[in-house]
Design a protein around this motif. Sequence first.
Motif, PDB file in Angstrom:
ATOM      1  N   CYS A 286      19.507 -35.578  62.208  1.00 42.68           N
ATOM      2  CA  CYS A 286      19.722 -36.551  63.277  1.00 42.68           C
ATOM      3  C   CYS A 286      20.750 -36.004  64.266  1.00 42.68           C
ATOM      4  CB  CYS A 286      20.246 -37.873  62.717  1.00 42.68           C
ATOM      5  SG  CYS A 286      19.151 -38.681  61.527  1.00 42.68           S
ATOM      6  N   LEU A 287      20.557 -36.310  65.531  1.00 39.08           N
ATOM      7  CA  LEU A 287      21.503 -35.948  66.580  1.00 39.08           C
ATOM      8  C   LEU A 287      21.953 -37.223  67.276  1.00 39.08           C
ATOM      9  CD1 LEU A 287      22.868 -33.674  68.327  1.00 39.08           C
ATOM     10  CD2 LEU A 287      20.909 -33.947  69.883  1.00 39.08           C
ATOM     11  N   MET A 288      23.261 -37.472  67.314  1.00 36.94           N
ATOM     12  CA  MET A 288      23.825 -38.631  68.007  1.00 36.94           C
ATOM     13  C   MET A 288      24.221 -38.229  69.414  1.00 36.94           C
ATOM     14  SD  MET A 288      24.805 -41.860  67.448  1.00 36.94           S
ATOM     15  CE  MET A 288      25.215 -42.875  68.892  1.00 36.94           C
ATOM     16  N   VAL A 289      23.882 -39.054  70.394  1.00 37.94           N
ATOM     17  CA  VAL A 289      24.253 -38.819  71.793  1.00 37.94           C
ATOM     18  C   VAL A 289      25.009 -40.040  72.289  1.00 37.94           C
ATOM     19  CG1 VAL A 289      23.426 -38.316  74.125  1.00 37.94           C
ATOM     20  CG2 VAL A 289      22.154 -37.452  72.135  1.00 37.94           C
ATOM     21  N   GLY A 290      26.245 -39.841  72.727  1.00 33.46           N
ATOM     22  CA  GLY A 290      27.009 -40.983  73.201  1.00 33.46           C
ATOM     23  C   GLY A 290      28.194 -40.587  74.036  1.00 33.46           C
ATOM     24  N   ASP A 291      28.766 -41.582  74.722  1.00 34.82           N
ATOM     25  CA  ASP A 291      29.890 -41.331  75.631  1.00 34.82           C
ATOM     26  C   ASP A 291      31.243 -41.568  74.987  1.00 34.82           C
ATOM     27  OD1 ASP A 291      29.236 -44.266  75.740  1.00 34.82           O
ATOM     28  OD2 ASP A 291      31.031 -44.259  77.003  1.00 34.82           O
ATOM     29  N   SER A 292      31.283 -42.262  73.845  1.00 30.29           N
ATOM     30  CA  SER A 292      32.555 -42.657  73.250  1.00 30.29           C
ATOM     31  C   SER A 292      32.986 -41.691  72.156  1.00 30.29           C
ATOM     32  CB  SER A 292      32.448 -44.070  72.667  1.00 30.29           C
ATOM     33  OG  SER A 292      33.592 -44.379  71.901  1.00 30.29           O
ATOM     34  N   LEU A 293      34.152 -41.087  72.336  1.00 30.82           N
ATOM     35  CA  LEU A 293      34.698 -40.224  71.286  1.00 30.82           C
ATOM     36  C   LEU A 293      35.023 -41.042  70.045  1.00 30.82           C
ATOM     37  CD1 LEU A 293      37.120 -37.935  73.324  1.00 30.82           C
ATOM     38  CD2 LEU A 293      35.005 -37.220  72.195  1.00 30.82           C
ATOM     39  N   GLY A 294      35.662 -42.195  70.233  1.00 32.13           N
ATOM     40  CA  GLY A 294      36.114 -42.977  69.101  1.00 32.13           C
ATOM     41  C   GLY A 294      35.022 -43.659  68.329  1.00 32.13           C
ATOM     42  N   SER A 295      33.908 -43.943  68.973  1.00 32.25           N
ATOM     43  CA  SER A 295      32.811 -44.652  68.327  1.00 32.25           C
ATOM     44  C   SER A 295      31.667 -43.713  67.965  1.00 32.25           C
ATOM     45  CB  SER A 295      32.304 -45.752  69.269  1.00 32.25           C
ATOM     46  OG  SER A 295      31.173 -46.393  68.751  1.00 32.25           O
ATOM     47  N   ASP A 296      31.090 -43.048  68.955  1.00 29.13           N
ATOM     48  CA  ASP A 296      29.898 -42.231  68.734  1.00 29.13           C
ATOM     49  C   ASP A 296      30.217 -40.892  68.067  1.00 29.13           C
ATOM     50  OD1 ASP A 296      28.329 -44.176  70.117  1.00 29.13           O
ATOM     51  OD2 ASP A 296      29.103 -43.361  71.986  1.00 29.13           O
ATOM     52  N   VAL A 297      31.162 -40.164  68.644  1.00 26.08           N
ATOM     53  CA  VAL A 297      31.473 -38.831  68.129  1.00 26.08           C
ATOM     54  C   VAL A 297      32.192 -38.929  66.787  1.00 26.08           C
ATOM     55  CG1 VAL A 297      32.656 -36.657  68.577  1.00 26.08           C
ATOM     56  CG2 VAL A 297      31.500 -37.857  70.450  1.00 26.08           C
TER      57      VAL A 297
ATOM     58  N   ARG B 174      34.362 -32.802  66.722  1.00 26.60           N
ATOM     59  CA  ARG B 174      33.382 -31.709  66.696  1.00 26.60           C
ATOM     60  C   ARG B 174      32.109 -32.166  67.410  1.00 26.60           C
ATOM     61  NH1 ARG B 174      34.454 -32.917  61.650  1.00 26.60           N
ATOM     62  NH2 ARG B 174      32.264 -33.344  61.189  1.00 26.60           N
ATOM     63  N   VAL B 175      31.630 -31.357  68.330  1.00 27.87           N
ATOM     64  CA  VAL B 175      30.400 -31.701  69.027  1.00 27.87           C
ATOM     65  C   VAL B 175      29.498 -30.477  69.107  1.00 27.87           C
ATOM     66  CG1 VAL B 175      31.515 -33.514  70.394  1.00 27.87           C
ATOM     67  CG2 VAL B 175      31.335 -31.215  71.332  1.00 27.87           C
ATOM     68  N   LYS B 176      28.211 -30.745  69.157  1.00 31.37           N
ATOM     69  CA  LYS B 176      27.224 -29.678  69.342  1.00 31.37           C
ATOM     70  C   LYS B 176      27.218 -29.198  70.785  1.00 31.37           C
ATOM     71  CE  LYS B 176      23.667 -27.437  67.441  1.00 31.37           C
ATOM     72  NZ  LYS B 176      23.822 -26.593  66.235  1.00 31.37           N
ATOM     73  N   ALA B 177      27.432 -30.148  71.705  1.00 31.66           N
ATOM     74  CA  ALA B 177      27.430 -29.824  73.130  1.00 31.66           C
ATOM     75  C   ALA B 177      28.108 -30.941  73.892  1.00 31.66           C
ATOM     76  CB  ALA B 177      26.004 -29.624  73.642  1.00 31.66           C
ATOM     77  N   VAL B 178      28.526 -30.622  75.103  1.00 35.58           N
ATOM     78  CA  VAL B 178      29.091 -31.612  76.029  1.00 35.58           C
ATOM     79  C   VAL B 178      28.226 -31.610  77.276  1.00 35.58           C
ATOM     80  CG1 VAL B 178      31.107 -32.297  77.384  1.00 35.58           C
ATOM     81  CG2 VAL B 178      31.422 -31.197  75.143  1.00 35.58           C
ATOM     82  N   ILE B 179      27.824 -32.794  77.729  1.00 34.25           N
ATOM     83  CA  ILE B 179      27.014 -32.905  78.940  1.00 34.25           C
ATOM     84  C   ILE B 179      27.701 -33.850  79.921  1.00 34.25           C
ATOM     85  CG2 ILE B 179      24.842 -32.376  77.765  1.00 34.25           C
ATOM     86  CD1 ILE B 179      24.207 -35.400  77.796  1.00 34.25           C
ATOM     87  N   SER B 180      27.452 -33.656  81.198  1.00 32.31           N
ATOM     88  CA  SER B 180      27.988 -34.562  82.214  1.00 32.31           C
ATOM     89  C   SER B 180      26.883 -35.361  82.889  1.00 32.31           C
ATOM     90  CB  SER B 180      28.788 -33.780  83.259  1.00 32.31           C
ATOM     91  OG  SER B 180      27.976 -32.780  83.860  1.00 32.31           O
ATOM     92  N   HIS B 181      25.626 -34.955  82.678  1.00 30.52           N
ATOM     93  CA  HIS B 181      24.458 -35.690  83.177  1.00 30.52           C
ATOM     94  C   HIS B 181      23.439 -35.752  82.054  1.00 30.52           C
ATOM     95  CE1 HIS B 181      26.336 -34.222  86.904  1.00 30.52           C
ATOM     96  NE2 HIS B 181      25.882 -35.347  87.432  1.00 30.52           N
TER      97      HIS B 181
END
Length: 233
Positions: A182-193, A218-225
């Motif tokens: 599974c891969l999680m995608v989200g904007d919140s460090l405290g909640s999603d990451v 820890r993240v697989k990648a960082v995106i801005s769009h």
Amino acid sequence: MYDYVIFDADHTIIDFDADERRAFYAAFRAAGKEPTADMVEACWRFSAENWANLGLYNVHLPEIQARYHELYYTHVREIMAFADGAFGLGAQRERAERVFTEALSAAAHPVEDAPAVLAALSPRYKLCVATNGLSSMQAGRLAPLSPFLCRTFISEEMGFIKPNPAFFRAMTEELGAESSRCLMVGDSLGSDVAGANAAGMDCVWFNRSGAPLPPAYRVKAVISHLNELLEIL
């Protein structure tokens, strides 16, 4: 590499700020007042401040996890109390609150590129949403994107909020999936990451602001769009 791509909802695939502003316009009109942009912005600013004052950003704290949905309902009542005190809703305050909630439960404004990205990914992955929120609101707001989704996990229904490991455990058990698939995608460090990290799940941080990634995450990648996901997947 993945079977499931799991998206956060607000500020990731749907635009909560646009939806809340729409709800304020509807609430004022329900109270018989023609809203101005300044009135709506004042309420929107109060909402952001009140969310922080109630501690609703502190989703890592056990006391907030235990009372999150109760505090969410309190937040809505206090927003309307502010609007009444600032702009005089009077006898129509109860109606304004009801219309505000109904408007915030309507089909959401999608984040830029969200429908196209989900449409592109859905033939290759099973797409889900994992969101902290009230069931009555989130289900309606996500309706326009539901054709692309195989499952929506809403914290009020789950009995846990992100980043509680129990939320992620219940989600993967229901999907019959391994966290590693599974891969999680989200904007919140405290909640999603943070939740994905604790669950042993890869994640992509949707970081519009360009803020530096704190070393604790820890993240697989960082995106801005959002459409950058298509390069990763």
